[in-house]
Design a protein around this motif. Structure first.
Motif, PDB file in Angstrom:
ATOM      1  N   LEU A  84       1.311  -1.319  -0.198  1.00  0.00           N
ATOM      2  CA  LEU A  84       0.074   0.127  -0.042  1.00  0.00           C
ATOM      3  C   LEU A  84       1.076   1.169  -0.150  1.00  0.00           C
ATOM      4  CD1 LEU A  84      -2.601  -1.161   2.304  1.00  0.00           C
ATOM      5  CD2 LEU A  84      -2.941  -0.667  -0.118  1.00  0.00           C
ATOM      6  N   GLY A  85       2.217   1.637   0.346  1.00  0.00           N
ATOM      7  CA  GLY A  85       3.047   2.442   0.842  1.00  0.00           C
ATOM      8  C   GLY A  85       3.376   2.973  -1.040  1.00  0.00           C
ATOM      9  N   SER A  86       2.894   2.002  -1.805  1.00  0.00           N
ATOM     10  CA  SER A  86       3.410   1.994  -3.749  1.00  0.00           C
ATOM     11  C   SER A  86       2.302   3.238  -3.869  1.00  0.00           C
ATOM     12  CB  SER A  86       3.700   1.438  -4.489  1.00  0.00           C
ATOM     13  OG  SER A  86       2.337   0.812  -4.257  1.00  0.00           O
ATOM     14  N   TYR A  87       1.461   3.452  -3.079  1.00  0.00           N
ATOM     15  CA  TYR A  87       0.075   4.412  -3.907  1.00  0.00           C
ATOM     16  C   TYR A  87       0.399   5.318  -3.174  1.00  0.00           C
ATOM     17  CZ  TYR A  87      -2.053  -0.631  -6.119  1.00  0.00           C
ATOM     18  OH  TYR A  87      -2.381  -1.302  -6.226  1.00  0.00           O
ATOM     19  N   ASN A  88       1.600   5.948  -2.096  1.00  0.00           N
ATOM     20  CA  ASN A  88       1.601   6.933  -1.359  1.00  0.00           C
ATOM     21  C   ASN A  88       2.135   8.108  -2.561  1.00  0.00           C
ATOM     22  OD1 ASN A  88       0.012   5.935   0.700  1.00  0.00           O
ATOM     23  ND2 ASN A  88       1.632   5.559   1.509  1.00  0.00           N
ATOM     24  N   ARG A  89       1.576   8.840  -2.425  1.00  0.00           N
ATOM     25  CA  ARG A  89       2.890  10.441  -2.484  1.00  0.00           C
ATOM     26  C   ARG A  89       4.724  10.588  -2.234  1.00  0.00           C
ATOM     27  NH1 ARG A  89      -1.897  12.253  -0.260  1.00  0.00           N
ATOM     28  NH2 ARG A  89      -0.242  14.199   1.598  1.00  0.00           N
ATOM     29  N   PHE A  90       5.137  11.054  -3.013  1.00  0.00           N
ATOM     30  CA  PHE A  90       6.591  10.948  -2.777  1.00  0.00           C
ATOM     31  C   PHE A  90       6.995  12.034  -1.092  1.00  0.00           C
ATOM     32  CE2 PHE A  90      10.682  12.510  -2.649  1.00  0.00           C
ATOM     33  CZ  PHE A  90      11.442  11.533  -2.816  1.00  0.00           C
ATOM     34  N   HIS A  91       6.002  12.953  -1.093  1.00  0.00           N
ATOM     35  CA  HIS A  91       6.278  13.108   0.643  1.00  0.00           C
ATOM     36  C   HIS A  91       5.168  12.922   1.639  1.00  0.00           C
ATOM     37  CE1 HIS A  91       9.729  15.454  -1.045  1.00  0.00           C
ATOM     38  NE2 HIS A  91       8.679  16.092  -1.941  1.00  0.00           N
ATOM     39  N   HIS A  92       4.379  11.664   0.935  1.00  0.00           N
ATOM     40  CA  HIS A  92       3.661  10.933   2.238  1.00  0.00           C
ATOM     41  C   HIS A  92       4.358  11.175   3.616  1.00  0.00           C
ATOM     42  CE1 HIS A  92      -0.125   9.651   3.461  1.00  0.00           C
ATOM     43  NE2 HIS A  92       1.110   8.536   4.477  1.00  0.00           N
ATOM     44  N   ASN A  93       3.588  11.387   4.739  1.00  0.00           N
ATOM     45  CA  ASN A  93       4.413  11.118   6.028  1.00  0.00           C
ATOM     46  C   ASN A  93       4.474   9.898   6.606  1.00  0.00           C
ATOM     47  OD1 ASN A  93       5.511  11.263   8.879  1.00  0.00           O
ATOM     48  ND2 ASN A  93       3.786  13.357   9.335  1.00  0.00           N
TER      49      ASN A  93
END
Length: 119
Positions: A84-93
């Motif tokens: 699921l982390g691969s769907y996050n934006r680059f600067h996601h917290n």
């Protein structure tokens, strides 16, 4: 078939399925906890759960079993976090997500202990 229809339109449309499957176990745990609290001997079981046996805390096997349980408990969510982390934006917290994951996992373990020992 259910999984296919849940995600065939993409990740954005599967949020409802994710919310339902994430919240339902907690609803069931609270229902089982309420049911367990009304059983005879529930208070004795919860006291046994909360009151440690100090002599056994000095045994290596107890700490080994506890460490194994922690690794199993947190190891289940590792693959899901990576996927699921691969769907996050680059600067996601991501630090916030990790803290939420660990607190939720620990709360679930403690709640499950109350459910089990109340029964």
């Amino acid at each position: 078939l259910i999984v296919y229809f849940s995600i065939f339109r993409g990740m954005k449309n599967s949020q409802v399925v994710v919310y339902i499957t994430a919240i339902m176990p907690y609803i069931f745990l609270f229902i089982l906890l309420i049911r367990g609290l009304f059983l005879p001997g529930a208070i004795e079981g919860i006291i046994y759960y909360l009151k440690p046996n100090w002599e056994k805390l000095f045994l290596f096997q107890v700490w080994s079993d506890a460490g194994t349980q922690v690794f199993y408990s947190y190891g289940i969510g590792i693959a899901a976090l990576v996927a699921l982390g691969s769907y996050n934006r680059f600067h996601h917290n991501s630090y916030r997500d990790v803290i939420i994951f660990t607190v939720t996992n620990s709360f679930t373990s403690i709640l499950s202990g109350f459910v089990i020992f109340s029964v």
